[in-house]
Each structure stands twice: as structure tokens, then as C-alpha cells.
Design an enzyme around this catalytic site. Structure first.
Site, PDB file in Angstrom:
ATOM      1  N   ALA A 152     104.619 -19.109  40.707  1.00 20.64           N
ATOM      2  CA  ALA A 152     104.582 -17.799  40.062  1.00 20.64           C
ATOM      3  C   ALA A 152     105.629 -17.729  38.957  1.00 20.64           C
ATOM      4  CB  ALA A 152     104.837 -16.702  41.095  1.00 20.64           C
ATOM      5  N   HIS A 153     105.219 -17.210  37.797  1.00 20.39           N
ATOM      6  CA  HIS A 153     106.145 -17.098  36.675  1.00 20.39           C
ATOM      7  C   HIS A 153     105.509 -16.235  35.602  1.00 20.39           C
ATOM      8  CE1 HIS A 153     103.348 -20.222  35.485  1.00 20.39           C
ATOM      9  NE2 HIS A 153     103.720 -20.057  34.229  1.00 20.39           N
ATOM     10  N   SER A 154     106.279 -15.910  34.583  1.00 20.82           N
ATOM     11  CA  SER A 154     105.780 -15.225  33.406  1.00 20.82           C
ATOM     12  C   SER A 154     106.611 -15.685  32.221  1.00 20.82           C
ATOM     13  CB  SER A 154     105.864 -13.702  33.579  1.00 20.82           C
ATOM     14  OG  SER A 154     105.250 -13.042  32.488  1.00 20.82           O
TER      15      SER A 154
END
Length: 713
Positions: A497-499
Site C-alpha cells: 500500500a502506498h500513494s
């Protein structure tokens, strides 16, 4: 998809678009004329038109969501056109027969479908025109707006003068009806977002409009708005065009009084409107025939700059200057619209394309109406003052463009990877890289999560608690999956998960959540997920070494097993710190494949195998690894690919660059191939280079097979 394009000709698309848009442009003046005739009230026509425009300004986003979710968007567009035409017919039949308030409500209902004629139709163009012909097709599509603006009002006046105002409304309805077959036959989105059909892919997977499982309309609406706001080129183009439309609406309001004041008659104002549309049509035709059209972002800025000058020229009050201003306005508006469409086609995520276009259309209608409302009273008080305000709005639009630069336009390549990216003997150093970004307080084991959003939320809370991020970054990680799909599930059971780097990232950091029960993310082959690793990066380079390290750790069976079996966060952290090294030989390489070092002594350098358009023999090849943001999963894949290249002895011939979907479209021409997930492949579409899908980003065996397929070795 190419077969569908051949069966559905571009001429059919353009003919339908021109008919529908001409009918729409004709309906406004026709209602303005028919309202007073049938009701006896001079203001009834303007009230009906205001109801249609106000509804169109808010109906775009919702219609876009429905359009993106539709398996046959062409049929949905046809239904919208039919309902819009039926609404106009109901208004015509109701005028003078039913209470006028009910007629206005009918106008509002019809107006909700207005964006279908503009943004909704244009959003389907990539399914009609192949990528090499898309720039020209976009220019021709924009020309249908200019043609409609030229023909529609003139036809309304001619029909009303000969057969009466109600007949003019009826003709506008007929024109919209003529577009129904062209809309109904528009190609379906299935398989259109992939460079080529993939064996074993389900129809639901290949349907570009299919939303994430369980995604609500509200979630899709939010994802569409975020896609516009968070994509810098798209946000810049949208904001610039909306502010520019305020100026265009103000300028349009000034043409009739200018005709009376400068040319000697209010009817000359209508001629000025026609001249503007004709000039836009000619400018669009010139642009469509240009062999190498300029970058659309540059055209958008240039057109807006010209629109700053046009009202200032008109404000001088000289007939020659007024004619020049009219021609300049059209010459700016035509290419500006073409450029805006090109940017939307280039930047909009495939699964949100309809919403991006219809939302943009609604925002532009709002801006145009606002400009007209503001300039009307001002022009009555001071016509030159209203023109100066119009020019000021365009100048502000230029300022908006300048103040929202696109970082990708000056994007520097990634810095060379560190030693741990290149040698398996540095496993201890790799572990230190991850351990430094992952404090023991950011590790949680056997966490229960109801769904994928809750799983990401648990990982996000750990980064908030350790001071790496704010709560907003957790929402950004969830939005990343909503917008781009479950591509973050990089390996069986593992989600990363990341942005993008954002103000919500306080310091570069990570978190580690092992789930008590597996959770479905919607990935075709790597579900269900039992491990969520989250990353927050302040920039695109500081964490590169740690990502390479983590990829090696998860790709090493012994280390991965030790991490999965760790009973406590402290024990897991000890494995990352190297206190339980289990550096057995690499086992992910299948024994049945040929020795990867064979290409060096016996096979020509890889530069001999690509097509002639690729780099010449002896030059350095480039392969792009692509993810939604360019800071997370693409680095996993980059590291795995570099491991394979090292073993082949090809590292001196091939360079690997991790990048995001936006930058990848611009850099594709520099690359031999692009490696990515199936979800991102759909977003990329046809970029003119092979797009190879990798399911497990940590598997050297799978990447080895993809690389062999790329170079045919």
C-alpha cells in the site's frame, strides 16, 4: 479492438457527434424564440434555457460514473440522447398547456443529460480511433463543436423565420434523433484498454468500465474527482479551461451590443458569433492536418494567451480591431478545445475516462454561465469595462496554468541504485535498509480486517502512530486503489500500500501488518492477501534502496518463511535486522529454464533483436517498470528485473527505470518494453511499445520468462 474500429468508421462517429451537437446548439435559440410565442411571457425562453444549463452543470459527474460502469456505453449514450430529445419534445408540447413551473422542471430534467452530447460522446473517441490517429481524430471531434456553433443558431433563426419557432425546436429534436444510430453502435470497452488480448482473462477483467468489486457510486464519484485533482496535468488543464470559459462567457455576452455599437446594428452581433465559430472551424481544420501537432499543453496555454488579447482589441471600438478580435477568438478557442480533449485522453484513467470528460464538461458549462451572468449587467453599464473583465479572466486562466506546473515535464531520472540493488552478497545491508524505515512499533501481527480498505487503514494507522504520516495519507492510499485498481497486490498474498509523495507524509517510513484472516483485494491471481506492507515516501528517490531490499527479502523463500513465522513484532524485526539470516541459494529460478548467462557469449547483443525503430546496435536499451505512482510497486519490479539482467550479464546493455503511468506514456517511445501489472496495463492502453504483464513482482522466474519473450531468447 482494431476489428471493431474498422467496422465502426470515424466518419460515423463524427457525423453522429455533429448532428447531436448541432441539434443541441439549435435548441437553445429555438427555445428562446418559442417560449414567448407559446406562453406570451418574454422571459419564459430564458428561464427554460437557464434550467437546462443549470442542470447540465451538475449532471456531468453522475452521468460519467454511470457511463464508466456501463458494459455498452454507446447504448447508454443513445438512451441519454433519446431522453434528451424526449425532454425537449415534452417542453415544446407543455408550453402554454401546463403550468410553466412544470415546464421548467422538464427543462431541468433534460439538462441533466446535456453532458452526454459533449463530454460523454468525446470520452468514447479512443475506442474509435487507433492511437496513431487519435490526435487528428481529436481535432476533428473538436471541430464538430465549432460546426455546431456555426450551423445551429443560424438554422434555428432560418426555420423560425419560415415555419415558426416551434418548428425550430422540432428540427433540433430531429437532429439529435439522427445521432442515435451512431451512438448505439459505438464500440464496447471490452479488451480496449489492453495492448493485446491476454489468454485466460475474463470478460469482467477486460471490461475497462468495470469498477472495483463493491465500489459504490459515491466511491466512484470521489475517485473521479480525485483523478482530476491529483493528476497535475489534468488538474491544470481543467482549472485553466474552466477559468477561461468564464472569460469566454463574458465575451459572448458582449458580441451583440458590440455589433450595435461598432457595426451599426444588433443583428450584426449574430454575425460576429458566426464569424467566431467559422474562425474556430478553420483553425481546427489547420490543426487536424498538421503532420506533427505541437504538445497539447502548449496549445492550451497559447490559445488562452490569445484570448487575453481578443477582448482588449474589441474594447478599442474600431471596426477593424473588432473583426480582428472575432477572428482571433475563434482561432484561439478551436485549438484550445482540441488541446483540452487531447490532455484528457492522455491523462484520464481508462476506468474513469467518462467521468473525467463529463465532469469537465459540467465545470466548463458552469464557468461559461457564470461569465455570462457577470458580464450582462456590466456590459449595460460599461461595454469596454465588461470586455476588460473578460480579458482579465483569460489572464487569470494563464496565471492558473503557470502556477500549476507539471513535475513530469522536468522529471529527472532515478538515481543509480545502491550496492544492495546489485549483489545478493549484501543481504545484510538490504535488511538494514528496511529496518531503518520500519520501527518495531510499526509492526502488527494477526490483525483482523473486514475488507481491503480496513487492511490498508490498519497499516496507515501504524504510520500515523509512528509519526511518518497524517490520517490524510491513509485516505490517499485507499484512493490509489479506487482509482487504479488492485495493482498493489504485487505477489501472492502480499499487498504494498502506498500513494504519491504529498504534504500528508511527514517523514519517509513503513508499516507491516500481517492479517489474521486473508482479505480479498480483487486481484485476479494474487488474492487473497495476508500481508500488507505500507510505504510513505517524501520523494521518489530516498526510499529506493529500501524498496529494492524489501523486494529481495520477500523474494527469498527462506527469509520470507522466517518473516511469516515470526511470533512477535520483535522477532520479525530481528529477522529484518539480520539476526536470523537464512541466506540459502536463490531458489526462485526454475531449473528447467536455460542458463541465463548463455546470451552473453553466443547471442548477439540485445540491441540486435528489437524492431528497426528501437535503439541501434551497441546502444543502451531501456525498459520501464510502471505503477500508478512510480514510487512503490514499480521499484519492486525494477529490482527483480535488474536481478535477472545481472544473471544474464546484460546489465551493461539494458537500463531499467521505474516510473508512473503519466510519465510512462511520454517516455514509452524511449523504451524497448514496459513491464507492469494487468490493472496498470489497462490504464496505459496502447503506447506504441510492448506492454508486458507481470503477476508476481518478486518472482525472478516470471520476470525471466517475460524478458525472454521480449528479446525472443
Amino acid at each position: 479492438m482494431l476489428g471493431m474500429m474498422k467496422r465502426y468508421a470515424l466518419g460515423c462517429y463524427l457525423g453522429g457527434a455533429a448532428a447531436a451537437r448541432a441539434g443541441d446548439e439549435m435548441s437553445g435559440p429555438a427555445l428562446l424564440l418559442a417560449g414567448p410565442v407559446l406562453t406570451g411571457s418574454p422571459s419564459s425562453g430564458s428561464s427554460l434555457l437557464a434550467g437546462i444549463m443549470a442542470a447540465a452543470a451538475v449532471g456531468g459527474p453522475l452521468f460519467g460514473v454511470v457511463l464508466d460502469r456501463s458494459a455498452r456505453p454507446g447504448r447508454l449514450l443513445a438512451a441519454a440522447l433519446a431522453l434528451y430529445a424526449a425532454g425537449l419534445a415534452a417542453i415544446l408540447l407543455g408550453l402554454g398547456r401546463v403550468p410553466f413551473a412544470l415546464t421548467v422542471l422538464l427543462a431541468v430534467g433534460a439538462g441533466l443529460l446535456g453532458p452526454a452530447l459533449s463530454g460523454g460522446w468525446t470520452s468514447q473517441l479512443p475506442r474509435v480511433a487507433p492511437p496513431p490517429g487519435l490526435p487528428r481524430a481529436t481535432a476533428l471531434d473538436a471541430m464538430t463543436f465549432s460546426l455546431a456553433a456555426l450551423v445551429g443558431p443560424a438554422l434555428a433563426g432560418a426555420v423560425a423565420g419560415t415555419a415558426g419557432a416551434p418548428a425550430a425546436v422540432a428540427v433540433s429534436i430531429a437532429l439529435i434523433g439522427l445521432a442515435l444510430p451512431a451512438a448505439w453502435m459505438l464500440p464496447a470497452p471490452a479488451r480496449s484498454a489492453l495492448p493485446a488480448p491476454l489468454p485466460g482473462a475474463s470478460a469482467a477483467l477486460l471490461g475497462a468500465s468495470a469498477p472495483l468489486s463493491g465500489a459504490s457510486v459515491v466511491a466512484d464519484l470521489t475517485a473521479g474527482l480525485r483523478a482530476i485533482v491529483r493528476n497535475r496535468p489534468l488538474a491544470r488543464a481543467t482549472a485553466t479551461s474552466v477559468v477561461s470559459c468564464v472569460g469566454q462567457g463574458a465575451l459572448l455576452t458582449c458580441w451583440p451590443p458590440l455589433g450595435a455599437a461598432v457595426l451599426g446594428g444588433a443583428d450584426r452581433g449574430a454575425l460576429l458569433l458566426s464569424a467566431t465559430a467559422a474562425s474556430a472551424l478553420v483553425a481546427g481544420a489547420v490543426l487536424s492536418r498538421h503532420p506533427r501537432p505541437p504538445r497539447p499543453d502548449t496549445v492550451l496555454l497559447g490559445g488562452t494567451l490569445l484570448l487575453v488579447l481578443a477582448p482588449l482589441l474589441a474594447a478599442t471600438g474600431h471596426p477593424a480591431a473588432l473583426i480582428a478580435a472575432v477572428l482571433l477568438t475563434g482561432a484561439a478557442e478551436g485549438p484550445q478545445l482540441t488541446a483540452l480533449f487531447a490532455i484528457r485522453h492522455r491523462e484520464a484513467p481508462e476506468r474513469l475516462r467518462g467521468q473525467v470528460f463529463t465532469t469537465g464538461a459540467s465545470l466548463k458549462i458552469t464557468g461559461f454561465a457564470l461569465g455570462a451572468v457577470l458580464a450582462g449587467p456590466l456590459a449595460t453599464w460599461s461595454l469596454p469595462g465588461a470586455l476588460v473583465v473578460a480579458g482579465g479572466c483569460e489572464a487569470f486562466a494563464v496565471l492558473v496554468f503557470v502556477c500549476l506546473p507539471d513535475p513530469a515535464e522536468a522529471d529527472a531520472p532515478f538515481s543509480p541504485p545502491g550496492l544492495c540493488d546489485r549483489a545478493m552478497s549484501s543481504m545484510m545491508t538490504c535488511m538494514e535498509d528496511v529496518k531503518d524505515l520500519l520501527p518495531v512499533e510499526a509492526v502488527r501481527l494477526d490483525v483482523r480486517a473486514a475488507d481491503w480498505r480496513a487492511a490498508i487503514g490498519a497499516a496507515g494507522r501504524l504510520m500515523v502512530e509512528t509519526g511518518a504520516t497524517t490520517d490524510e495519507y491513509t485516505r490517499e492510499m485507499v484512493a490509489n486503489v479506487e482509482e487504479n485498481g488492485p495493482y498493489i497486490v504485487i505477489a501472492p498474498g502480499v499487498a504494498f500500500a502506498h500513494s504519491r509523495p504529498s504534504p500528508a507524509v511527514l517523514s519517509t517510513g513503513m508499516s507491516w501488518v500481517r492479517l489474521a484472516e486473508p482479505v480479498e483485494f480483487g486481484h485476479e491471481s494474487n488474492d487473497p492477501v495476508t500481508l500488507v506492507v505500507a510505504l510513505a515516501a517524501q520523494d521518489s528517490t530516498a526510499h529506493t534502496s529500501a524498496m529494492a531490499s524489501l523486494a529481495r527479502l520477500l523474494g527469498d523463500p527462506d527469509t520470507a518463511a522466517a518473516l511469516a513465522a515470526a511470533p512477535t513484532p520483535e522477532a520479525l524485526h530481528a529477522v529484518l535486522a539480520g539476526e536470523r539470516p537464512e541466506d540459502g541459494p536463490e531458489t526462485s529460478e526454475p531449473s528447467t529454464t536455460p542458463e541465463p548467462t548463455t546470451p552473453e557469449p553466443t547471442t548477439p547483443e540485445p540491441s540486435t533483436t528489437p524492431e528497426p525503430s528501437e535503439p541501434r546496435a551497441g546502444s543502451l536499451h531501456k525498459i520501464l517498470t510502471v505503477c500508478g505512482n512510480g514510487v512503490g510497486t514499480s521499484l519492486f519490479l525494477k529490482n527483480t528485473l535488474e536481478q535477472v539482467l545481472d544473471r544474464w550479464g546484460w546489465s551493461r546493455f539494458v537500463t531499467v527505470e521505474a516510473t508512473d503511468t503519466i510519465s510512462a506514456k511520454g517516455k514509452a517511445s524511449e523504451a524497448v518494453a514496459l513491464l507492469t501489472s494487468r490493472e496498470i496495463a489497462r490504464t496505459l492502453g496502447d503506447v506504441g511499445r510492448p506492454v508486458k504483464v507481470v503477476q508476481d513482482f518478486t518472482s525472478t522466474a516470471e520476470v525471466d520468462a517475460v524478458l525472454r519473450d521480449t528479446y525472443d531468447v
